[in-house]
Design a protein around this motif. Structure first.
Motif, short mmCIF file in Angstrom:
data_model
loop_
_atom_site.label_atom_id
_atom_site.label_comp_id
_atom_site.label_asym_id
_atom_site.label_seq_id
_atom_site.Cartn_x
_atom_site.Cartn_y
_atom_site.Cartn_z
N PHE A 210 0.82 -1.22 0.00
CA PHE A 210 0.00 0.00 0.00
C PHE A 210 0.85 1.27 0.00
O PHE A 210 0.47 2.27 -0.62
N VAL A 211 2.01 1.24 0.66
CA VAL A 211 2.89 2.40 0.59
C VAL A 211 3.43 2.56 -0.83
O VAL A 211 3.50 3.68 -1.35
N PHE A 212 3.80 1.47 -1.46
CA PHE A 212 4.27 1.49 -2.86
C PHE A 212 3.20 2.10 -3.77
O PHE A 212 3.48 2.99 -4.58
N LEU A 213 1.98 1.64 -3.63
CA LEU A 213 0.90 2.07 -4.52
C LEU A 213 0.54 3.54 -4.30
O LEU A 213 0.43 4.32 -5.25
N ILE A 214 0.38 3.92 -3.04
CA ILE A 214 -0.06 5.28 -2.74
C ILE A 214 1.02 6.30 -3.10
O ILE A 214 0.72 7.36 -3.67
N SER A 215 2.26 6.00 -2.77
CA SER A 215 3.33 6.96 -3.08
C SER A 215 3.53 7.09 -4.59
O SER A 215 3.73 8.19 -5.11
N GLY A 216 3.45 5.97 -5.31
CA GLY A 216 3.63 6.02 -6.76
C GLY A 216 2.54 6.81 -7.45
O GLY A 216 2.81 7.67 -8.29
N ILE A 217 1.30 6.54 -7.08
CA ILE A 217 0.17 7.25 -7.70
C ILE A 217 0.16 8.71 -7.27
O ILE A 217 -0.17 9.60 -8.05
N GLY A 218 0.55 8.97 -6.00
CA GLY A 218 0.58 10.36 -5.53
C GLY A 218 1.56 11.21 -6.31
O GLY A 218 1.22 12.32 -6.74
N LEU A 219 2.77 10.71 -6.52
CA LEU A 219 3.76 11.47 -7.29
C LEU A 219 3.35 11.56 -8.76
O LEU A 219 3.60 12.58 -9.43
N LYS B 176 0.31 11.87 -9.89
CA LYS B 176 -0.66 12.96 -9.98
C LYS B 176 0.04 14.32 -10.01
O LYS B 176 -0.36 15.23 -10.72
N GLU B 177 1.10 14.45 -9.21
CA GLU B 177 1.86 15.69 -9.20
C GLU B 177 2.46 15.96 -10.58
O GLU B 177 2.52 17.10 -11.03
N ARG B 178 2.89 14.89 -11.24
CA ARG B 178 3.53 15.06 -12.54
C ARG B 178 2.51 15.33 -13.65
O ARG B 178 2.70 16.21 -14.48
N THR B 179 1.42 14.55 -13.67
CA THR B 179 0.43 14.72 -14.74
C THR B 179 -0.32 16.04 -14.63
O THR B 179 -0.81 16.57 -15.62
N SER B 180 -0.42 16.58 -13.42
CA SER B 180 -1.08 17.88 -13.24
C SER B 180 -0.16 19.05 -13.60
O SER B 180 -0.60 20.20 -13.64
N GLY B 181 1.11 18.77 -13.83
CA GLY B 181 2.07 19.82 -14.18
C GLY B 181 2.76 20.44 -12.99
O GLY B 181 3.66 21.27 -13.15
N THR B 182 2.36 20.03 -11.78
CA THR B 182 2.96 20.61 -10.57
C THR B 182 4.45 20.30 -10.49
O THR B 182 5.26 21.17 -10.14
N LEU B 183 4.84 19.09 -10.82
CA LEU B 183 6.23 18.69 -10.72
C LEU B 183 7.11 19.45 -11.71
O LEU B 183 8.20 19.93 -11.37
N GLU B 184 6.63 19.64 -12.94
CA GLU B 184 7.42 20.36 -13.94
C GLU B 184 7.58 21.82 -13.57
O GLU B 184 8.64 22.41 -13.76
N ARG B 185 6.51 22.41 -13.05
CA ARG B 185 6.61 23.81 -12.61
C ARG B 185 7.59 23.93 -11.45
O ARG B 185 8.35 24.90 -11.36
N LEU B 186 7.57 22.95 -10.57
CA LEU B 186 8.48 22.96 -9.43
C LEU B 186 9.93 22.82 -9.89
O LEU B 186 10.82 23.51 -9.39
N LEU B 187 10.15 21.97 -10.87
CA LEU B 187 11.51 21.74 -11.37
C LEU B 187 12.02 22.89 -12.25
O LEU B 187 13.20 22.92 -12.59
N SER B 188 11.13 23.79 -12.63
CA SER B 188 11.57 24.96 -13.41
C SER B 188 12.15 26.04 -12.51
O SER B 188 12.69 27.04 -12.99
N THR B 189 12.03 25.86 -11.20
CA THR B 189 12.60 26.79 -10.22
C THR B 189 14.02 26.33 -9.88
O THR B 189 14.44 25.24 -10.26
N PRO B 190 14.77 27.14 -9.13
CA PRO B 190 16.15 26.75 -8.77
C PRO B 190 16.25 25.58 -7.79
O PRO B 190 17.35 25.19 -7.42
N ILE B 191 15.12 25.01 -7.36
CA ILE B 191 15.18 23.92 -6.39
C ILE B 191 15.93 22.72 -6.96
O ILE B 191 15.84 22.42 -8.15
N ARG B 192 16.69 22.05 -6.13
CA ARG B 192 17.46 20.90 -6.58
C ARG B 192 16.60 19.64 -6.59
O ARG B 192 15.65 19.52 -5.83
#
Length: 352
Positions: free
Chosen positions: A171-180, A182-198
């Motif tokens: 369940f940790v595998f499934l929830i963490s994988g699907i959670g991340l 969603k962050e990527r498909t919604s564009g949140t991850l790409e916007r975050l990576l466009s900042t200076p954050i490592r």
């Protein structure tokens, strides 16, 4: 015509989705092949230590497909059984024979106990025939003792630690994988990576964020299993919690890693038959000793193998964290490797 057009569109989408086709056709064949090799493994002959045995009883035991190793003197029977990897020790003396069983697998211990009793009855019948010339059934009495567990131990006592570890991992595998995902498909991850954050900071933040809920889930599962379901626990409850938290960290890092290669939640679920289900077979539900060498080697590259080994050691055998430290170090190594791979995998989504 409308139905025909929809069927055609569905078939075309399936043909274009090569990963789904592979899951549909190849994954069942792989799992069935793995199960075939696992369930067709040869049974290992039990290894029995002997103290004070004469040659006749040794011969009868070996004829019963028991590997017998005799000892002249033993200071600590239980320690010898564990250190030599024996399934039991038969001690013969002036009184009642004593059989000390290792009992890490209650089903195998019961089978060994039955074989030993039959062998001793057969020897007693032969001795009676030599003395009196008559045949008769002889009932032999054997006192029993156990290194782990007791006479009432059953297979579920061995299975329950594995199940706890598996449910936490799954369940940790499934929830963490699907959670991340969603962050990527919604564009949140790409916007975050466009900042200076490592990228390392991103991975750390996600691991901590999802890790908080993984900790809550793990503690609830363990406490419920032990306190409510009364699953056998010989060792420390907090050691069980710690092992499951380490196993959850591995599942968390693996889930987030594989999610970077999935384009949808459905594709994330597709990793389950490949990354999770095979681990069940190598977690101790099926004894590894009788398997082919290549199957045993395959099992030792799976995290759940080490998590289940540590949990069985603490919950059923009463071992300490020091005693199962080898499995814990391997789990820690798995998590470190997956976290490093996570950092490199995020590179593909950084636009700047």
């Amino acid at each position: 015509m409308r139905i025909q057009a929809m069927v055609k569109r569905i078939c075309q989408e399936m043909v274009r989705d090569k990963r789904t086709l592979a899951l549909l056709i190849v994954a069942p064949l792989l799992i069935l092949s793995l199960m075939y090799f696992l369930f067709n493994s040869e049974d290992r002959d039990p290894r029995l230590g002997g103290l004070g045995l004469d040659e006749r009883i040794v011969t009868v035991l070996e004829e019963s497909e028991i590997t017998v190793e005799t000892f002249e003197e033993v200071s600590d029977v239980e320690s010898l059984i564990v250190s030599e990897g024996l399934d039991g020790m038969l001690i013969m003396g002036a009184g009642t024979p004593e059989l000390v069983l290792e009992n890490s697998d209650p089903s195998a211990s019961q089978a060994l106990q039955m074989k030993v009793k039959q062998a001793m009855s057969l020897q007693a019948q032969q001795e009676l025939m030599e003395r009196t010339g008559t045949e008769a059934d002889v009932d032999t009495t054997i006192s029993k003792d156990y290194v782990y567990g007791s006479e009432s131990s059953d297979f579920f006592d061995i299975l329950s630690p594995v199940l706890i570890g598996f449910f936490v991992f799954f369940f940790v595998f499934l929830i963490s994988g699907i959670g991340l995902l969603k962050e990527r498909t919604s564009g949140t991850l790409e916007r975050l990576l466009s900042t200076p954050i490592r990228r390392g900071e991103v991975v750390t933040a996600y691991l901590i964020g999802y890790g908080i809920f993984a900790i809550i889930q793990t503690v609830i599962v363990v406490l419920y299993s032990v306190l409510v379901l009364d699953i056998v626990l010989v060792g420390s409850l907090w050691h069980v919690v710690f092992i499951n938290l380490l196993l959850a960290l591995v599942a968390l890092s693996l889930g987030t890693l594989l999610s970077t290669f999935a384009a949808s939640e459905f594709q994330m679920v597709q990793f389950i038959p490949i990354a999770v289900i095979p681990q069940i077979f190598f977690s101790g539900i099926i004894p590894l000793e009788g398997m082919a060498d290549w199957l045993q080697a395959l099992g030792k590259v799976m995290p759940l193998y080490y998590g289940a080994d540590a949990l069985r050691g603490v919950m059923y055998k009463g071992l300490s964290l020091t005693d199962v430290s080898g499995s814990l170090y391997v789990l820690a190594l798995f998590s470190i490797v997956f976290i490093v791979l996570n950092i490199y995998a995020l590179k593909r989504y950084r636009k700047l």
